[in-house]
Design an enzyme around this catalytic site. Structure first.
Site, short mmCIF file in Angstrom:
data_model
loop_
_atom_site.label_atom_id
_atom_site.label_comp_id
_atom_site.label_asym_id
_atom_site.label_seq_id
_atom_site.Cartn_x
_atom_site.Cartn_y
_atom_site.Cartn_z
CD GLU A 167 -3.13 -0.88 2.15
OE1 GLU A 167 -4.30 -1.04 1.80
OE2 GLU A 167 -2.81 -0.61 3.32
CB CYS B 103 2.96 -1.40 13.32
SG CYS B 103 3.18 -1.29 11.54
CB CYS C 46 1.53 6.41 11.14
SG CYS C 46 2.10 7.98 10.55
CB CYS D 175 6.12 -2.19 16.01
SG CYS D 175 7.82 -1.85 15.51
CB CYS E 257 3.32 7.60 2.57
SG CYS E 257 3.79 6.36 3.77
N GLY F 239 6.97 -1.80 5.83
CA GLY F 239 8.35 -2.27 5.82
C GLY F 239 9.33 -1.38 6.56
CD GLU F 240 13.46 -0.15 9.65
OE1 GLU F 240 12.49 0.39 10.20
OE2 GLU F 240 14.49 0.47 9.35
CB SER G 232 10.26 6.52 8.93
OG SER G 232 9.93 6.19 10.26
CB CYS H 68 7.39 -4.94 8.60
SG CYS H 68 8.76 -4.21 9.52
CB SER I 202 9.94 4.56 14.88
OG SER I 202 9.56 4.92 13.59
CG LEU I 203 12.82 7.30 20.91
CD1 LEU I 203 14.02 6.47 20.50
CD2 LEU I 203 13.28 8.73 21.22
CG HIS I 204 7.02 4.68 18.70
ND1 HIS I 204 6.34 5.78 18.26
CD2 HIS I 204 7.37 3.99 17.59
CE1 HIS I 204 6.26 5.76 16.94
NE2 HIS I 204 6.88 4.68 16.51
CG ASN J 235 -3.13 6.53 13.32
OD1 ASN J 235 -3.93 7.45 13.48
ND2 ASN J 235 -1.91 6.74 12.83
N1 SAH Z 1 9.37 0.79 9.57
C1 SAH Z 1 9.60 2.16 9.63
C2 SAH Z 1 8.76 2.99 8.69
C3 SAH Z 1 7.33 2.60 8.48
S1 SAH Z 1 6.23 2.88 9.81
C4 SAH Z 1 9.46 2.66 11.06
O1 SAH Z 1 8.95 1.93 11.88
O2 SAH Z 1 9.91 3.76 11.33
C5 SAH Z 1 6.00 4.65 9.77
C6 SAH Z 1 5.74 5.26 11.13
O3 SAH Z 1 4.45 4.90 11.63
C7 SAH Z 1 6.72 4.82 12.19
O4 SAH Z 1 7.13 5.89 12.98
C8 SAH Z 1 5.88 3.86 13.01
O5 SAH Z 1 6.41 3.69 14.29
C9 SAH Z 1 4.57 4.58 13.00
N2 SAH Z 1 3.42 3.76 13.40
C10 SAH Z 1 3.26 2.43 13.24
N3 SAH Z 1 2.06 2.05 13.72
C11 SAH Z 1 1.45 3.16 14.20
C12 SAH Z 1 0.19 3.42 14.80
N4 SAH Z 1 -0.71 2.44 15.00
N5 SAH Z 1 -0.09 4.69 15.15
C13 SAH Z 1 0.79 5.69 14.93
N6 SAH Z 1 1.98 5.52 14.36
C14 SAH Z 1 2.32 4.27 14.01
FE1 SF4 Z 2 7.78 -2.52 10.77
FE2 SF4 Z 2 7.79 0.14 11.13
FE3 SF4 Z 2 5.53 -1.31 11.49
FE4 SF4 Z 2 7.53 -1.54 13.23
S1 SF4 Z 2 6.31 0.32 12.81
S2 SF4 Z 2 6.35 -3.24 12.37
S3 SF4 Z 2 9.29 -1.35 11.91
S4 SF4 Z 2 6.62 -1.01 9.57
#
Ligand code: SAH
Ligand code: SF4
Length: 344
Positions: free
Chosen positions: A91, A118, A332, A115, A104, A158-159, A190, A111, A213-215, A289
């Site tokens: 997508e 996600c 995201c 996480c 995007c 994907g990463e 990212s 991936c 992506s720290l979180h 989200n």
């Molecule tokens: N794999 C990479 C890039 C794709 S994800 C990464 O993780 O950085 C893009 C962004 O969306 C990342 O910052 C990820 O942490 C964030 N993301 C993933 N799931 C999310 C969610 N449910 N709500 C908000 N941000 C989210």
């Molecule tokens: Fe992969 Fe990024 Fe989603 Fe984590 S947030 S599962 S690294 S796509």
């Protein structure tokens, strides 16, 4: 195996063709057809039949065909399902800003990082994308919009740093005149924090933006939602981020999804501020989200504001990111390989 000529630059294509006995100048002609969105070698009518046949037998033209479009009623964001040459799907999202169109794109089918917040992470992993498939997503979105794409973010499925070589190839190619000529300053990657690749990337000193992506502000909380943290803990991610800033003189971004009751307390904010204070950085706070099965909820507006205020008071730049395309699951972390019957 067929050769992916759309992942090649002019020099590489020239070598490939001359190695197989064709004239040097044919490479430029083939590249021009690619720029004109040729979908088959038969279309390349100004090159000799022998070359057309050779390419048909030995090479392919990577595509990312739009097989479904969903358009947000709230903000005109569009989500695409792209069909790839081998029957896989990814997508991508087209966002309309005042300063132009931003797309995007995905870098992998699924991936491996898992996480917990996600949707992509939950969908498993199938394969990495080629540079040509990343470019093809941008070009398909551009043709669909009928307008030039000005910004690209590698924040789809994907990463990117788990597909490092193809991503770097993509960056170099897409920014060149041989391809779409989108400047690196208009591209952002990212990463979830693959530390060795962050350092390699810093060493390249590209003008491309980097977002991490720290979180979470500590290992215990971060490992709970991001398994990658067990391999590359926070201190290493921060050190690699500082290295990137030092090497490139560029500001780095951090993404922090605010999850109610998980990572959004005043104490989390204070610890995040301590971690980042003094660094040339910006924090993008994203109210998490909703993803089916995760059970996470967005932080309240009050919590979001309190979090921003604590960071700002400590001198750490932070803003809450506007959510786009929420009615079509285009935000995201909501992208997945959800091909449904009847989509084509
Ligand atoms: N794999 C990479 C890039 C794709 S994800 C990464 O993780 O950085 C893009 C962004 O969306 C990342 O910052 C990820 O942490 C964030 N993301 C993933 N799931 C999310 C969610 N449910 N709500 C908000 N941000 C989210
Ligand atoms: Fe992969 Fe990024 Fe989603 Fe984590 S947030 S599962 S690294 S796509």
């Amino acid at each position: 195996m067929l050769t992916d000529i759309k992942s090649m630059n002019l020099d590489e294509l020239t070598t490939y063709l001359t190695d197989h006995g064709f004239e040097k100048f044919r490479a430029k002609q083939v590249l021009n057809w690619i720029k004109q969105d040729a979908v088959s070698f038969e279309q390349m009518t100004n090159i000799p039949a022998a070359l057309r046949e050779f390419l048909t037998e030995n090479a392919y033209l990577a595509l990312a065909n739009i097989v479904r479009v969903q358009r947000s009623k709230i903000d005109d964001t569009e989500k695409f399902l792209f069909g790839l040459s081998d029957g896989e799907y990814v997508e991508g999202v087209l966002m309309r800003y005042h300063h132009g169109l931003s797309v995007c794109i995905s870098t992998q089918v699924g991936c491996k990082m898992g996480c917990t917040f996600c949707a992509t992470g939950k969908s498993g992993f199938s394969r990495s994308l080629t540079a040509s498939e990343m470019i093809a997503q941008i070009r398909s979105a551009e043709l669909h919009a009928g307008e030039r794409i000005s910004n690209v973010v590698l924040m789809g499925m994907g990463e990117p740093f788990d597909n490092y070589d193809n991503v770097i190839r993509f960056l170099k190619l897409v920014s060149s005149e041989d391809s779409l000529h989108i400047g690196m300053r208009h591209i952002t990657i990212s990463t979830c924090g693959i530390v060795p690749r962050m350092r390699d990337f810093a060493d390249l000193q590209l003008q491309c933006g980097l977002s991490v992506s720290l979180h979470a502000p500590d290992d215990e909380a971060r490992s709970r939602t991001m398994p990658v943290n067990r391999r590359y803990p926070i201190a290493e991610v921060i050190a690699a981020s500082e290295y990137y800033v030092k090497k490139t003189n560029r500001r780095i971004s951090f993404e922090y999804a605010l999850i109610s009751g998980e990572n959004d307390s005043d104490d989390h904010a204070r610890r995040l501020a301590a971690l980042l204070s003094g660094m040339l950085c910006h924090v993008n706070l994203i109210p998490v989200n909703t993803v089916t099965g995760s059970g996470y909820r967005k932080s309240t507006i009050k919590r979001q504001n309190a979090f921003v205020n604590i960071l700002s008071a400590a001198g750490v730049n932070a803003t809450v990111r506007r959510t786009l395309g929420s009615d079509i699951d285009a935000s995201c972390g909501q992208l997945k390989r959800n091909f449904m019957k009847g989509d084509v």
